[in-house]
Write an enzyme that holds these catalytic residues in place. Structure first.
Site, mmCIF file in Angstrom:
data_model
loop_
_atom_site.group_PDB
_atom_site.id
_atom_site.type_symbol
_atom_site.label_atom_id
_atom_site.label_comp_id
_atom_site.label_asym_id
_atom_site.label_seq_id
_atom_site.Cartn_x
_atom_site.Cartn_y
_atom_site.Cartn_z
ATOM 1 N N CYS A 269 39.272 127.627 39.459
ATOM 2 C CA CYS A 269 39.290 127.105 38.088
ATOM 3 C C CYS A 269 40.425 127.707 37.276
ATOM 4 C CB CYS A 269 37.951 127.391 37.419
ATOM 5 S SG CYS A 269 37.861 126.806 35.717
ATOM 6 N N CYS B 136 40.761 123.912 36.786
ATOM 7 C CA CYS B 136 40.454 123.458 35.425
ATOM 8 C C CYS B 136 41.480 123.893 34.388
ATOM 9 C CB CYS B 136 39.089 123.983 34.988
ATOM 10 S SG CYS B 136 37.867 124.176 36.281
ATOM 11 N N LYS C 31 45.216 122.714 34.950
ATOM 12 C CA LYS C 31 45.162 121.246 34.877
ATOM 13 C C LYS C 31 45.028 120.779 33.435
ATOM 14 C CE LYS C 31 41.250 119.391 35.138
ATOM 15 N NZ LYS C 31 39.895 119.057 35.645
ATOM 16 N N TYR D 284 38.246 112.543 41.485
ATOM 17 C CA TYR D 284 38.702 112.885 40.133
ATOM 18 C C TYR D 284 40.014 113.648 40.149
ATOM 19 C CZ TYR D 284 36.974 117.692 40.659
ATOM 20 O OH TYR D 284 36.783 118.983 41.079
ATOM 21 N N GLU E 95 43.238 112.316 37.997
ATOM 22 C CA GLU E 95 43.720 113.216 36.948
ATOM 23 C C GLU E 95 45.200 113.520 37.122
ATOM 24 O OE1 GLU E 95 39.720 115.793 35.772
ATOM 25 O OE2 GLU E 95 41.058 116.548 37.319
#
Length: 557
Positions: A110, A115, A118, A248, A252
């Site tokens: 992450c 996350c 990104k 996803y 993305e």
């Protein structure tokens, strides 16, 4: 050269390669413990790891016989990702003696390659969209985008977060052990460190190693493509990109690349992306990607081969479709749990058909005292889910809360596509399958956000916001909520709380709208105020309770 020396050198080189080519840690953290007696295992694993970049320093780990440690920990966490760290710190708050084993940078997937970076890139793309729209609000002027500048700032931010995680561990009195972990005999874990292998005693062991991106088989794919990890190593914006995948991550990163100026082709094995999502989200995103200029190759069966000539690549699909003169090929075709180096089979830890660690509702594996959570388990692979599961595990083990567990029911999530998607609970199709079509009532709305009100373009050309509410039973309990459009990522958290409490359509209607916002549509869905006046507020979501009504039982009867 002596065969034994040669074998040792080759084993060390393989270890370097694996450590360097694996993702920045989500716990890749974990555990590549070299086993000199089984080089075939290392070869098998290295063939499946991402080869996007050399992220880790090439340092030697001693492979001597493990020396016993005098330390005994109440909890030993394998993997310094978000879930592992959250568990460790919560346990330490209760007075437990805790250590975390981590080889790479703290924070896991992450923080390092997921996350956080990104979202930074998505924010940049969102700014580009605003710049594109600014003329409609009376602004003029030109702006340029510097990818390398943003990359430098982004990487510095991530590094700062790594330091914060380290500091938080110290402040919580959690010991950090830099090395690679392998399960040993009951209550023991072997950790390969710079100084050699150490055998550590642990009353409880938590496996939180995360996962890593995998490449499909095919000629030239591993050599000429990058994974989602490699995306964050790109020094410049590619002129022409191919993104392969339907999940996803694929949509993305395809959206970020296209919005920032790359010519993007999305390669799908089947018809559409996000096949597991509600059809409203799937279909709306598909049309929006096309409107934005993303080329979509459908029903390709996947990529068969990638070739390179003069620095440019050619992608050939299984159905014969070809994309030429490509600068960057990003494979986002799936991830695998990082389990193979842990010695799970030898330790008797049960794994599922895809290699995930099998756990019960309390995060315990088939071996008493060994627990697992996060991506390694394959159940709702989201950072906040792992954090919640870890804290509840610590509550149960050390906080005198014997039945503490987390619920995997009604978990809100967001896809940072362009436009973004928010979703909670069941799709319409899932609800009808679970409860029967006659027991399901669906509310829909589609409109142009007020942002586009001043745009001098036909209504059909304005990007839509689309919403769907899925209800079941006579009292119309909301079991699914789905939205795609501007600000979808920021409007779902509160609705998630309501749905965890068993909210009905009448409960939604009873909340006065915040105007003018997009989220107000969810509390004004037509017909407003005419649903059965029954509240779901009596349903408690606390301590992992499931709020979804049982199949075959109409809620409210």
């Amino acid at each position: 050269m002596n065969k034994l020396i040669l074998s040792s050198i080759l084993s060390s080189i393989l270890t370097y390669m694996i450590l360097s080519l694996s993702s920045i840690s989500s716990a890749s953290a974990l555990a590549f413990t070299a086993n000199v007696s089984k080089p075939a295992t290392l070869l098998k694993l290295s063939s499946r790891l991402p080869t996007s970049s050399l992220i880790r320093p090439l340092t030697t780990l001693s492979m001597s016989s493990p020396s016993p440690s005098s330390e005994t920990y109440d909890l030993l966490v394998v993997g310094g990702g978000s879930g592992g760290i959250a568990t460790a710190r919560r346990a330490a708050q209760y007075g437990a003696k805790v250590a975390v084993v981590e080889r790479g940078r703290m924070g896991g997937t992450c923080v390092n390659v997921g996350c956080v970076p990104k979202k930074v890139m998505w924010n940049a793309a969102a700014i580009m969209e605003v710049l594109h729209d600014m003329k409609n609000f009376g602004f003029t002027g030109d702006a340029t985008f510097d990818w390398s500048f943003l990359k430098e700032r982004r990487d510095a931010y991530v590094k700062r977060l790594n330091g914060i995680y380290d500091t938080n561990l110290k402040n919580s009195a959690v010991t950090k052990i830099e090395g690679l972990a392998r399960l040993g005999s009951p209550g023991k874990v072997t950790v390969a460190t710079q100084e050699g292998e150490v055998e550590i005693n642990a009353k409880n062991v938590l496996l939180a190693p995360g996962g890593y991106p995998i490449f499909p088989p095919g000629e030239g794919i591993a050599e000429h493509a990058i994974s989602s990890d490699g995306f964050f190593e790109l020094p410049n914006l590619p002129k022409k990109s191919v993104v392969v995948g339907a999940g996803y991550i694929a949509v993305e990163l395809a959206g970020v690349l296209k919005t920032l100026g790359s010519d993007v082709t999305l390669v799908l094995r089947k018809d559409k992306a996000l096949r597991e999502f509600d059809d409203l989200l799937r279909d709306t995103l598909d049309s929006e990607m096309l409107r934005q200029g993303i080329s979509i190759l459908r029903n390709t069966g996947g990529v068969s081969k990638i070739t390179e000539s003069n620095g440019l690549k050619t992608v050939t699909c299984e159905d014969g479709q070809v994309v030429e003169d490509v600068d960057c090929i990003l494979m986002a075709t799936g991830r695998a749990p990082l389990t193979e180096p842990l010695g799970l089979k030898e330790a008797g830890v049960e794994q599922g058909p895809k290699g995930h660690v099998v756990v019960d509702e309390y995060s315990e594996t088939s071996q008493k005292g060994i627990f697992a959570l996060g991506d390694v388990c394959g159940n709702v692979e989201l950072t906040p889910m792992a954090i919640a599961a870890g804290r509840r595990l610590a509550d149960r083990l050390f906080g005198d809360v014997p039945n503490a567990k987390v619920s995997y029911d009604m978990v809100p999530t967001v896809v940072f596509s362009h436009p973004p998607i928010g979703t909670i609970g069941l799709t319409e199709a899932q609800a009808k399958e679970q409860y029967g079509e006659d027991n399901v009532k669906v509310y829909r709305s589609k409109f142009a956000n007020l942002w586009y009100g001043v745009f001098d373009i036909p209504f059909d050309e304005k990007p839509p916001t689309a919403m769907k509410m899925v209800t079941v039973g006579d009292n119309e309990q909301v079991v699914g909520l789905h939205v795609i459009g501007i600000a979808a990522d920021e409007m779902m958290q509160g609705f998630g709380v309501a749905m965890k409490m068993g909210a009905t359509k009448a409960d939604f209607d009873s909340s006065i709208a915040i105007h003018p916002t997009a989220s107000e549509e969810f509390v004004t869905l037509a017909p407003w105020g005419l649903s059965p006046q029954q509240s779901g507020a009596k349903v408690s979501p606390l301590n992992g309770a499931d709020v979804q009504p049982k199949a075959g039982v109409a809620a409210g009867k």
